[in-house]
Every structure is written in C-alpha cells, then in structure tokens.
Scaffold this motif. Sequence first.
Motif, PDB file in Angstrom:
ATOM      1  N   ASN A 167      15.900  16.092 -21.888  1.00 40.92           N
ATOM      2  CA  ASN A 167      17.086  15.807 -22.696  1.00 40.92           C
ATOM      3  C   ASN A 167      16.718  15.414 -24.125  1.00 40.92           C
ATOM      4  OD1 ASN A 167      15.952  13.360 -22.038  1.00 40.92           O
ATOM      5  ND2 ASN A 167      17.829  12.451 -21.230  1.00 40.92           N
ATOM      6  N   ARG A 168      15.608  15.957 -24.598  1.00 38.44           N
ATOM      7  CA  ARG A 168      15.189  15.704 -25.974  1.00 38.44           C
ATOM      8  C   ARG A 168      15.980  16.601 -26.926  1.00 38.44           C
ATOM      9  NH1 ARG A 168       9.296  17.478 -24.619  1.00 38.44           N
ATOM     10  NH2 ARG A 168      10.701  19.078 -23.909  1.00 38.44           N
ATOM     11  N   LEU A 169      15.885  16.291 -28.199  1.00 33.07           N
ATOM     12  CA  LEU A 169      16.537  17.122 -29.213  1.00 33.07           C
ATOM     13  C   LEU A 169      15.999  18.548 -29.160  1.00 33.07           C
ATOM     14  CD1 LEU A 169      18.521  17.280 -31.543  1.00 33.07           C
ATOM     15  CD2 LEU A 169      16.686  16.455 -33.059  1.00 33.07           C
ATOM     16  N   SER A 170      14.708  18.702 -28.927  1.00 33.83           N
ATOM     17  CA  SER A 170      14.120  20.050 -28.848  1.00 33.83           C
ATOM     18  C   SER A 170      14.661  20.827 -27.650  1.00 33.83           C
ATOM     19  CB  SER A 170      12.591  19.976 -28.799  1.00 33.83           C
ATOM     20  OG  SER A 170      12.166  19.243 -27.671  1.00 33.83           O
ATOM     21  N   ASP A 171      14.974  20.147 -26.546  1.00 34.21           N
ATOM     22  CA  ASP A 171      15.582  20.811 -25.388  1.00 34.21           C
ATOM     23  C   ASP A 171      16.985  21.301 -25.740  1.00 34.21           C
ATOM     24  OD1 ASP A 171      13.396  20.304 -23.591  1.00 34.21           O
ATOM     25  OD2 ASP A 171      14.102  18.235 -23.427  1.00 34.21           O
ATOM     26  N   TRP A 172      17.722  20.461 -26.444  1.00 37.44           N
ATOM     27  CA  TRP A 172      19.070  20.838 -26.893  1.00 37.44           C
ATOM     28  C   TRP A 172      19.009  22.065 -27.802  1.00 37.44           C
ATOM     29  CZ3 TRP A 172      20.822  20.914 -31.954  1.00 37.44           C
ATOM     30  CH2 TRP A 172      22.186  21.111 -32.119  1.00 37.44           C
ATOM     31  N   ALA A 173      18.048  22.087 -28.713  1.00 37.99           N
ATOM     32  CA  ALA A 173      17.949  23.184 -29.688  1.00 37.99           C
ATOM     33  C   ALA A 173      17.650  24.524 -29.018  1.00 37.99           C
ATOM     34  CB  ALA A 173      16.866  22.863 -30.720  1.00 37.99           C
ATOM     35  N   ARG A 174      17.051  24.507 -27.835  1.00 38.52           N
ATOM     36  CA  ARG A 174      16.699  25.759 -27.150  1.00 38.52           C
ATOM     37  C   ARG A 174      17.786  26.280 -26.219  1.00 38.52           C
ATOM     38  NH1 ARG A 174      11.746  23.014 -26.804  1.00 38.52           N
ATOM     39  NH2 ARG A 174      12.140  22.456 -24.646  1.00 38.52           N
ATOM     40  N   GLN A 175      18.908  25.611 -26.146  1.00 44.64           N
ATOM     41  CA  GLN A 175      19.990  26.071 -25.275  1.00 44.64           C
ATOM     42  C   GLN A 175      20.578  27.383 -25.805  1.00 44.64           C
ATOM     43  OE1 GLN A 175      20.891  24.466 -22.192  1.00 44.64           O
ATOM     44  NE2 GLN A 175      18.846  23.851 -22.815  1.00 44.64           N
ATOM     45  N   PRO A 176      21.137  28.217 -24.926  1.00 39.32           N
ATOM     46  CA  PRO A 176      21.576  29.549 -25.353  1.00 39.32           C
ATOM     47  C   PRO A 176      22.891  29.610 -26.140  1.00 39.32           C
ATOM     48  CG  PRO A 176      22.005  29.259 -23.015  1.00 39.32           C
ATOM     49  CD  PRO A 176      21.246  28.037 -23.478  1.00 39.32           C
ATOM     50  N   GLU A 177      23.745  28.576 -26.057  1.00 39.96           N
ATOM     51  CA  GLU A 177      25.039  28.657 -26.735  1.00 39.96           C
ATOM     52  C   GLU A 177      24.842  28.727 -28.245  1.00 39.96           C
ATOM     53  OE1 GLU A 177      25.274  26.793 -22.912  1.00 39.96           O
ATOM     54  OE2 GLU A 177      24.348  25.965 -24.700  1.00 39.96           O
ATOM     55  N   ILE A 178      25.543  29.652 -28.873  1.00 37.19           N
ATOM     56  CA  ILE A 178      25.460  29.819 -30.331  1.00 37.19           C
ATOM     57  C   ILE A 178      26.281  28.727 -31.025  1.00 37.19           C
ATOM     58  CG2 ILE A 178      25.980  31.346 -32.281  1.00 37.19           C
ATOM     59  CD1 ILE A 178      23.666  32.323 -30.520  1.00 37.19           C
ATOM     60  N   PHE A 179      27.480  28.474 -30.543  1.00 34.43           N
ATOM     61  CA  PHE A 179      28.358  27.469 -31.144  1.00 34.43           C
ATOM     62  C   PHE A 179      28.248  26.177 -30.344  1.00 34.43           C
ATOM     63  CE2 PHE A 179      29.995  31.325 -32.914  1.00 34.43           C
ATOM     64  CZ  PHE A 179      30.333  30.959 -34.202  1.00 34.43           C
ATOM     65  N   ARG A 180      27.997  25.065 -31.066  1.00 34.62           N
ATOM     66  CA  ARG A 180      27.779  23.768 -30.421  1.00 34.62           C
ATOM     67  C   ARG A 180      28.748  22.732 -30.972  1.00 34.62           C
ATOM     68  NH1 ARG A 180      22.147  23.713 -29.022  1.00 34.62           N
ATOM     69  NH2 ARG A 180      21.618  25.871 -28.600  1.00 34.62           N
ATOM     70  N   TYR A 181      29.111  21.809 -30.103  1.00 30.64           N
ATOM     71  CA  TYR A 181      29.972  20.694 -30.520  1.00 30.64           C
ATOM     72  C   TYR A 181      29.165  19.648 -31.277  1.00 30.64           C
ATOM     73  CZ  TYR A 181      33.453  22.557 -27.320  1.00 30.64           C
ATOM     74  OH  TYR A 181      34.355  23.358 -26.687  1.00 30.64           O
ATOM     75  N   PHE A 182      29.839  19.022 -32.236  1.00 27.66           N
ATOM     76  CA  PHE A 182      29.239  18.003 -33.080  1.00 27.66           C
ATOM     77  C   PHE A 182      30.330  17.006 -33.411  1.00 27.66           C
ATOM     78  CE2 PHE A 182      27.977  16.296 -37.184  1.00 27.66           C
ATOM     79  CZ  PHE A 182      26.632  16.036 -36.988  1.00 27.66           C
ATOM     80  N   GLU A 183      30.095  15.724 -33.129  1.00 32.79           N
ATOM     81  CA  GLU A 183      31.127  14.712 -33.314  1.00 32.79           C
ATOM     82  C   GLU A 183      30.758  13.755 -34.440  1.00 32.79           C
ATOM     83  OE1 GLU A 183      32.728  13.654 -29.054  1.00 32.79           O
ATOM     84  OE2 GLU A 183      30.552  14.001 -29.008  1.00 32.79           O
ATOM     85  N   THR A 184      31.696  13.526 -35.334  1.00 34.07           N
ATOM     86  CA  THR A 184      31.539  12.499 -36.357  1.00 34.07           C
ATOM     87  C   THR A 184      32.514  11.378 -36.014  1.00 34.07           C
ATOM     88  OG1 THR A 184      33.218  13.415 -37.850  1.00 34.07           O
ATOM     89  CG2 THR A 184      30.964  14.250 -38.101  1.00 34.07           C
ATOM     90  N   ALA A 185      32.523  10.338 -36.820  1.00 34.67           N
ATOM     91  CA  ALA A 185      33.403   9.199 -36.552  1.00 34.67           C
ATOM     92  C   ALA A 185      34.876   9.595 -36.540  1.00 34.67           C
ATOM     93  CB  ALA A 185      33.167   8.107 -37.593  1.00 34.67           C
ATOM     94  N   ASP A 186      35.243  10.609 -37.332  1.00 35.77           N
ATOM     95  CA  ASP A 186      36.670  10.948 -37.446  1.00 35.77           C
ATOM     96  C   ASP A 186      37.025  12.380 -37.072  1.00 35.77           C
ATOM     97  OD1 ASP A 186      35.342  12.005 -39.633  1.00 35.77           O
ATOM     98  OD2 ASP A 186      36.936  11.556 -41.054  1.00 35.77           O
ATOM     99  N   ARG A 187      36.060  13.181 -36.636  1.00 41.29           N
ATOM    100  CA  ARG A 187      36.374  14.590 -36.386  1.00 41.29           C
ATOM    101  C   ARG A 187      35.348  15.212 -35.450  1.00 41.29           C
ATOM    102  NH1 ARG A 187      39.084  18.193 -40.660  1.00 41.29           N
ATOM    103  NH2 ARG A 187      40.723  17.992 -39.164  1.00 41.29           N
ATOM    104  N   THR A 188      35.784  16.248 -34.736  1.00 44.52           N
ATOM    105  CA  THR A 188      34.876  17.053 -33.923  1.00 44.52           C
ATOM    106  C   THR A 188      34.752  18.425 -34.568  1.00 44.52           C
ATOM    107  OG1 THR A 188      35.470  15.898 -31.900  1.00 44.52           O
ATOM    108  CG2 THR A 188      34.469  18.062 -31.644  1.00 44.52           C
ATOM    109  N   PHE A 189      33.531  18.871 -34.707  1.00 44.69           N
ATOM    110  CA  PHE A 189      33.226  20.184 -35.269  1.00 44.69           C
ATOM    111  C   PHE A 189      32.546  21.043 -34.213  1.00 44.69           C
ATOM    112  CE2 PHE A 189      33.112  17.425 -38.965  1.00 44.69           C
ATOM    113  CZ  PHE A 189      33.673  18.192 -39.961  1.00 44.69           C
TER     114      PHE A 189
END
Length: 164
Positions: free
Chosen positions: A126-148
């Motif tokens: 569950n390291r950042l490098s493991d996340w980066a190798r996942q196959p999904e092209i579009f990924r969720y990203f959460e900030t304090a006020d919005r989800t991208f």
Amino acid sequence: MNPEAVASQYRFEKQRTEAVVRLSSGETVRGFFFTAGGITWHDGPERIGDLLNSEPGFFPFEVQGESGPRIVLHNRAHVVTVALTTNEAERNPGYASATRRFVSVVLSTGDRLTGTIRVYRPEGHNRLSDWARQPEIFRYFETADRTFMFNMKHVVSVSEAPEP
C-alpha cells in the motif's frame, strides 16, 4: 406495433452529473456527464470514474451554448482533471479502510494539486509506488473542499507531502 415501444426497450436511462473538466489545451469546461443508473460490475449507479476508465476515446459532455444546451465529444486522452460536485470516491468499496496518503501531484499543465489519495492494496503493498502502478487511468484525489479525478497520463510527478 408502436415504434416508440420497440425503441424504448433498448434505451438506457442516463443521469446528468455536473462537473468541471480541464483539458490539455488549458480550456476549462463546466457541464454534465451522462451516467447510467446502474452497471453490472458494482452496486449502485455508474460513477464518472467508471465512465472515464471504461474505454479509450470520446465521451459526450453537455455544455451550455449561446442557443441552449449542446453535446460536445471530448477525448479522454486530453482530459487532465475533472472537478466533481460530489465525493463519489466515498462510494468505492473499501474506501474507509484504504490507506490514505497525503500527496503533492504536478500535472502536465504545470498545476500542482495537494491532497489525499486512497491506496486500495493489501498491507505491505500500500505504498505510493504501489498506487502509481495501478491500471486505472483516471484516479480520485481529495482536497479539503473538493474531489477531483486526474488523468495519470498527465501526471509529471507525485510525492508524499506533510499533512497540514
């Protein structure tokens, strides 16, 4: 036979889901995705993430034109970010137990996003490098006020960052 009755059995009801799309051209477009009320690979309605990760090529996006709404076909490869009006990432199975990583992401547009990603991998993978190798092209990203969502093909770098 009523032609409308025959056509309706092949019609899929779609929901309009508001979002703001940032393209590789630098243009920002506010409008609506069309998502299905249900899909076969998970419970509940289709998410924008499902739609964007489903296939390459173009997707329909409704925008407000001078003479009213119109449909524009956008190429997924040229979508850099999508700002969502809801946190649909929370609907992912395992969201609450996924490893949270606070990161800084630099995009091909020069923008830097700082916020949280979720790593849906077992302990020890569950390291950042493991996340980066996942196959999904579009990924969720959460900030304090919005989800991208962002397009991994437009990510220049990603690094862990201290939480505020």
